[in-house]
Every structure is written in structure tokens, then in C-alpha cells.
Design a protein around this motif. Sequence first.
Motif, PDB file in Angstrom:
ATOM      1  N   GLN A 121      10.897  32.239   0.741  1.00  0.00           N
ATOM      2  CA  GLN A 121      10.917  33.490   0.203  1.00  0.00           C
ATOM      3  C   GLN A 121      12.085  34.272  -0.650  1.00  0.00           C
ATOM      4  O   GLN A 121      12.908  34.195   0.855  1.00  0.00           O
ATOM      5  N   ASP A 122      12.240  34.722  -1.007  1.00  0.00           N
ATOM      6  CA  ASP A 122      14.078  34.853  -1.754  1.00  0.00           C
ATOM      7  C   ASP A 122      14.225  36.993  -1.484  1.00  0.00           C
ATOM      8  O   ASP A 122      13.077  36.897  -0.516  1.00  0.00           O
ATOM      9  N   GLY A 123      14.775  37.397  -1.398  1.00  0.00           N
ATOM     10  CA  GLY A 123      14.785  38.604  -0.717  1.00  0.00           C
ATOM     11  C   GLY A 123      14.467  39.719  -1.610  1.00  0.00           C
ATOM     12  O   GLY A 123      13.694  40.843  -1.048  1.00  0.00           O
ATOM     13  N   ASN A 124      13.592  39.583  -2.634  1.00  0.00           N
ATOM     14  CA  ASN A 124      12.706  40.188  -3.284  1.00  0.00           C
ATOM     15  C   ASN A 124      11.465  40.337  -2.805  1.00  0.00           C
ATOM     16  O   ASN A 124       9.843  40.424  -3.495  1.00  0.00           O
ATOM     17  N   SER A 125      11.557  38.668  -1.860  1.00  0.00           N
ATOM     18  CA  SER A 125       9.450  38.624  -1.278  1.00  0.00           C
ATOM     19  C   SER A 125       9.413  37.862  -2.443  1.00  0.00           C
ATOM     20  O   SER A 125       7.543  37.071  -2.212  1.00  0.00           O
ATOM     21  N   ASN A 126       9.231  37.296  -3.172  1.00  0.00           N
ATOM     22  CA  ASN A 126       8.760  36.038  -4.135  1.00  0.00           C
ATOM     23  C   ASN A 126       8.728  34.720  -3.522  1.00  0.00           C
ATOM     24  O   ASN A 126      10.066  34.539  -2.998  1.00  0.00           O
ATOM     25  N   ILE A 127       7.865  34.238  -3.843  1.00  0.00           N
ATOM     26  CA  ILE A 127       7.976  32.418  -3.035  1.00  0.00           C
ATOM     27  C   ILE A 127       8.048  31.284  -3.899  1.00  0.00           C
ATOM     28  O   ILE A 127       8.409  31.292  -5.105  1.00  0.00           O
ATOM     29  N   LEU A 128       9.022  30.291  -3.338  1.00  0.00           N
ATOM     30  CA  LEU A 128       9.419  29.841  -4.379  1.00  0.00           C
ATOM     31  C   LEU A 128       9.318  28.049  -2.959  1.00  0.00           C
ATOM     32  O   LEU A 128       9.416  28.278  -1.747  1.00  0.00           O
ATOM     33  N   PRO A 129       8.408  27.682  -4.271  1.00  0.00           N
ATOM     34  CA  PRO A 129       7.624  25.808  -3.486  1.00  0.00           C
ATOM     35  C   PRO A 129       9.456  25.748  -3.054  1.00  0.00           C
ATOM     36  O   PRO A 129       9.659  25.736  -4.299  1.00  0.00           O
ATOM     37  N   VAL A 130       9.837  24.544  -2.098  1.00  0.00           N
ATOM     38  CA  VAL A 130      10.832  23.896  -1.816  1.00  0.00           C
ATOM     39  C   VAL A 130      10.845  22.338  -1.738  1.00  0.00           C
ATOM     40  O   VAL A 130      11.855  21.639  -1.785  1.00  0.00           O
ATOM     41  N   ALA A 131      10.394  21.733  -0.922  1.00  0.00           N
ATOM     42  CA  ALA A 131       9.707  20.622  -0.311  1.00  0.00           C
ATOM     43  C   ALA A 131       8.362  19.727  -0.963  1.00  0.00           C
ATOM     44  O   ALA A 131       7.656  20.825  -1.028  1.00  0.00           O
ATOM     45  N   PHE A 132       8.049  19.440  -0.202  1.00  0.00           N
ATOM     46  CA  PHE A 132       6.328  18.283  -0.654  1.00  0.00           C
ATOM     47  C   PHE A 132       6.501  17.066  -0.452  1.00  0.00           C
ATOM     48  O   PHE A 132       7.203  16.088   0.063  1.00  0.00           O
ATOM     49  N   TYR A 150       0.762  -1.355   0.385  1.00  0.00           N
ATOM     50  CA  TYR A 150      -0.288   0.054   0.266  1.00  0.00           C
ATOM     51  C   TYR A 150       1.071   1.395  -0.030  1.00  0.00           C
ATOM     52  O   TYR A 150       1.706   1.067   0.762  1.00  0.00           O
ATOM     53  N   PHE A 151       0.580   1.905  -0.578  1.00  0.00           N
ATOM     54  CA  PHE A 151       1.067   3.830  -0.608  1.00  0.00           C
ATOM     55  C   PHE A 151       0.661   3.978   0.333  1.00  0.00           C
ATOM     56  O   PHE A 151      -0.094   4.090   1.298  1.00  0.00           O
ATOM     57  N   HIS A 152       1.929   4.645   1.193  1.00  0.00           N
ATOM     58  CA  HIS A 152       1.761   5.446   2.719  1.00  0.00           C
ATOM     59  C   HIS A 152       1.747   7.010   2.592  1.00  0.00           C
ATOM     60  O   HIS A 152       0.915   7.468   3.242  1.00  0.00           O
ATOM     61  N   ARG A 153       3.562   7.088   2.663  1.00  0.00           N
ATOM     62  CA  ARG A 153       3.254   8.857   2.107  1.00  0.00           C
ATOM     63  C   ARG A 153       4.876   8.473   1.474  1.00  0.00           C
ATOM     64  O   ARG A 153       5.746   7.605   0.798  1.00  0.00           O
ATOM     65  N   LEU A 154       4.526   9.952   0.509  1.00  0.00           N
ATOM     66  CA  LEU A 154       5.754  10.202  -0.001  1.00  0.00           C
ATOM     67  C   LEU A 154       6.340  11.827   0.209  1.00  0.00           C
ATOM     68  O   LEU A 154       5.771  12.803   0.053  1.00  0.00           O
ATOM     69  N   PHE A 155       7.623  11.553   0.461  1.00  0.00           N
ATOM     70  CA  PHE A 155       8.225  13.025   0.874  1.00  0.00           C
ATOM     71  C   PHE A 155       9.721  12.925  -0.638  1.00  0.00           C
ATOM     72  O   PHE A 155       9.987  12.440  -1.171  1.00  0.00           O
ATOM     73  N   TRP A 156       9.427  14.779  -0.906  1.00  0.00           N
ATOM     74  CA  TRP A 156       9.919  14.529  -2.099  1.00  0.00           C
ATOM     75  C   TRP A 156      10.498  16.378  -2.617  1.00  0.00           C
ATOM     76  O   TRP A 156      10.055  17.425  -2.566  1.00  0.00           O
ATOM     77  N   THR A 157      11.706  16.688  -3.400  1.00  0.00           N
ATOM     78  CA  THR A 157      12.487  17.725  -3.439  1.00  0.00           C
ATOM     79  C   THR A 157      13.655  17.828  -4.520  1.00  0.00           C
ATOM     80  O   THR A 157      14.146  16.765  -4.905  1.00  0.00           O
ATOM     81  N   PHE A 158      13.089  19.062  -5.243  1.00  0.00           N
ATOM     82  CA  PHE A 158      14.469  18.928  -6.391  1.00  0.00           C
ATOM     83  C   PHE A 158      15.459  19.618  -5.915  1.00  0.00           C
ATOM     84  O   PHE A 158      15.846  20.721  -5.171  1.00  0.00           O
ATOM     85  N   LEU A 159      16.986  19.783  -6.943  1.00  0.00           N
ATOM     86  CA  LEU A 159      18.220  19.703  -5.948  1.00  0.00           C
ATOM     87  C   LEU A 159      18.084  21.471  -6.676  1.00  0.00           C
ATOM     88  O   LEU A 159      18.265  22.372  -6.040  1.00  0.00           O
ATOM     89  N   PRO A 160      17.097  22.196  -7.278  1.00  0.00           N
ATOM     90  CA  PRO A 160      17.019  22.928  -7.446  1.00  0.00           C
ATOM     91  C   PRO A 160      16.567  23.946  -6.728  1.00  0.00           C
ATOM     92  O   PRO A 160      16.586  25.408  -5.987  1.00  0.00           O
ATOM     93  N   CYS A 161      15.874  23.293  -5.357  1.00  0.00           N
ATOM     94  CA  CYS A 161      14.501  23.232  -4.764  1.00  0.00           C
ATOM     95  C   CYS A 161      15.509  24.198  -3.033  1.00  0.00           C
ATOM     96  O   CYS A 161      15.896  25.439  -2.788  1.00  0.00           O
TER      97      CYS A 161
END
Length: 533
Positions: free
Chosen positions: A462-473, A419-430
Motif C-alpha cells: 500500500q502506498d502513501g495514498n492507500s492505493n494497493i500494489l501487487p508486489v509478488a505472486f 511435473y510442475f510443482h511451484r512458481l514464485f515471481w516478481t517484477f523489478l518495478p514491484c
Amino acid sequence: MSFDDLVRSVLMKLGLEGAKRVKKFFYRIPITVLQDTVKYDCFTISSDEDLQVMFLCRRQFSEVRTPELLAKLVDVVSSSGGSNRNTTTLATAAGSSSRPAIGSSSVPVYQPVVQPVASSSFAVDLNGSVGDEVGSRKNPPNPLLGVAPLGVGDGLLGDVEEDDVEPDMIDDDSGDDIGASEPALAVGGSSSGTQQYPPHFSSLDLDAMRQEGVSGHSVGFGARDAEGTAGLTEFQVGQQFQDKEQALLSVKTYSIWRGVQYKVIESDYRQYVGKCSEFGNGCTWLIRLSLRQRKGIWEVKRYNGPHTCLATSISSDHKSLDYHVISAFIMPMVRADASVSIKVLLNATTAHFGFRPTYRRVWMAKQKVVALIYGDWDESYNELPRWVLGVQLTMPGTVAVLRTSPVRVGGQVDESQAYFHRLFWTFLPCIEAFRHCKPLVSIDGTHLYGKYGGTLLIAIAQDGNSNILPVAFALIEGENAESWAFFLSHLRQHVTPQPGLLVISDRHNGIKDALEALDEGWLPPSAYRAFCI
């Protein structure tokens, strides 16, 4: 474009801002496009949802290049409350630049030569090809392809079920059965009674048609003759279908358009036999289809038609209008826009067939179409391990942690499946980008409304210009202390190892427990917590 944007645009291009206001629009909606003819009806546009119907219809009927709108204009009431109450009915082409469609520099006022139309649908048949064949029912079907009838956005067809957020599972309802006493809602016209339309609103626009039709091109489904008259022709002995599903779809569609019922006498992998429900009581309608095994196609072997019976009662539903028939009809709409709401699909189905199915049946039809286009839920979850491997191979540095649960059969663990239970992922650019962001991260979850539910967790930087960036899921079974601990531990390990980090979240107890765990690195001075208020 929103409805208000359209109103402002029309008034601006007509030079009537401040002098007139748009009471409503009437859309000259194409309901059938055959090789050399186009049939139109009238559809009222008074809301954003109605406007989306027009855009959807534009995609469905690419042959009709220019949508035409009739704008009903009234005087703007002055500050003193007075108004001359003049009503201007102005036809404009939706695709025109700055002038009315009739080509006059002044504001044209139509004086229709036709009598006021009391019926809600005044263009059932413009060339007489159907004749008396629709006489067996009191509410002839309006073959409208891919659009909703009047009432969308007007509150006429709305109920508590018809929400734009579609649930994945819908409880059974008794409304699926035939026998509702109310007739189908009128479609295509005005809900307010008699209306007057310019003559061209119920005539053919030859300039808007595709002059060179595709030979043998079929519109809709069901049996047709070579001339493609109206989808109401009879079956022919020797007529062939690609498979049994296509053959049954044609028989059901024929029955719906005729407004009559039939019963299945025999159905197996080799043949299919249907008789009119009034067979033996004055009607001899019968059809027998058989499989030609050598060719693998289905063929009409015997046919007695047409029906000689009349519909004995008026119903808002039809037994043959099941979710298989509906799914075949809505397939192009869902393929063009998978987010199209059940309400729009239900009203489009009602307008096309002349019968109103239940919300649940249309929902089931959309689920079938989505599964045919994108695969079903089980297939989607089964793709996750392959997807994870594919992402890691093509994007080196990707972190993915997949957790499964064992499947037990008779007390024993089945090693062949899980059975599927959980999945965590993130990308190198993040991961790399977070090193250059502010030392804070916002975390939250949102419910998933698929067959198996669950929750999607996200961490936002959040970067220095207050732009949002998803980093993990993460995909988890639901928000609790264990699932949040799973997400936050991997977030800390792979993405946010920096000390002095600020974590912004809501007050969920699962987050509180996970952040207060002693060995996870989320306690001060390593990290601090703030509430999103």
C-alpha cells in the motif's frame, strides 16, 4: 449497463419518471440474418443477465445496427394505493436520444392490428421459405444465433448445476442420452401467456439490414443452396467439404434441423456412410461421403434425400447434438467473451437448435473451444519455463523461481520430463516500488479452477495514498505450511527485506507455521503479524 440503469434511462428520456414504471422490456431480437432478409423474434428482458444477452446479440449481428425495444409501462401506484392501472406499450429504439421510435411528441399507445399471439414464437418463418419442411416436429427450431432464449434470469431454466463459476471437471450424468420425455422449452416469447406486440415486431426492417451482401456468405452451418433460404436445403452430389470434421458437422446439423435421427454405417479415414434410422421402413435417406485424396477434400458421392419419414416422438434432446456440434456453434461467442457462462451458452444452443442439451455437454463444448483458441491445459503448463525465460530476458531484474517434481517410470526417474510443482515471481518495478510503500504487506491466496487446480498466492502493498500494489505472486499446489514457506521466504529475500514489517493475513495454519519459522526473518522485531478481520 445494468437492467435498473436501462429502466431509469428510458423513463428519463421519455419524461415519465415518477408517473410510470417499466414492467418489462421486449427485445426485437434478430434470429437469422441472410444476404437480403432479417428474421426477428421476441425476447423478454427483465434482469441484468437478460440484458447481457442483448449486448451479446449486438456483437453477433453487426448487420442490424439499431436494437429495438418494446417497453411495457404501468402506472406508478400512489401513496394511497390507488392506480388507474393503465398499461402503456411503448416502442422505443434503444439507440435513440429522447423521442419514441414512431416519432410522436406525445406518449404513443399502440393499438396492434394483429391478433394476440398465443404461441411463444411467432416469427418462425416470415417469408415462407421453409414451407412444410418443419412440419415433422412439434417444436420447430428457432435459429437464434448467439443469444439465450426466454427464461434466462426468470428461473425457468435454472438449476443447481448452472452456476456462473464453472468447475473444470464435471461428473458424468445420465442426461446425455436421448429419450427425455419433456419437450424443449419454448423460446423467444413470453412465459406468462398471450402477449400483444406492435406489427413491426414480426416484420422485416429493411433499413437495419446490410444492403450489400457478401456473395456466397453462409450463415450457420449445414448444407445450403445458392439462395441461402433457411439452412434446410438438401445435400447435392458433388458437394465438397474442407475436411471430414466439416462434413460430419454438416450431416449432424442437417439431422438436427430436420428433427430426425440417422445411424452411421461406415466411418474411416476414406469414407463416411449414414442412413436414416427408419431406412427400410419407408424412408430411403442415405448419404455417402468420400475423401478425394489428390485434393484432400471430402465430397458427397451418393445422396438419397430428403427424408420421407416423420419424427415419431418428441424429445428435448437430439442424438446428433453432441459437444462437437455445440462447440462449432458457440465458437464465436467464446472467442468474443471467454467468460461467457455455461448457462448463457446452453440457452443460446437451445434457442438455435430447438433441442436442449445437458449442462455437461455444453461445458465440454466450451472446454474444446477454449482449447482451440488458447491451447489446452498441458500446453499452458508446458509454456511456463519459456514464459519465465521470456519475461526475464525482456524485463531485466525479474525474479522467477520455478520448482518441479521428478517423473518416475517403473521406479526410475525420467530425466526428459518433469511435473510442475511451484512458481514464485516478481517484477523489478514491484521490488523498487515497495521501497516507497508503507512498511506492511497483505498476503492471501485464491483457488484456481483449472484442470489441475492449485492456488494463486499474492502479496499486496500500500502506498502513501492507500492505493494497493501487487508486489509478488506464486502458483502452488495448495495452501499448506510448505507452500506458504516457499512463498514467504522468497518474498522476504527478494521484495521485503526491510525490518519492522507488518504482515496482514487470515488465520490459516500454514501461514502461522511459515511465519513462526526461526530462520525466515518473520519473527519480531524483524516483522509483526496482524489478522485481517
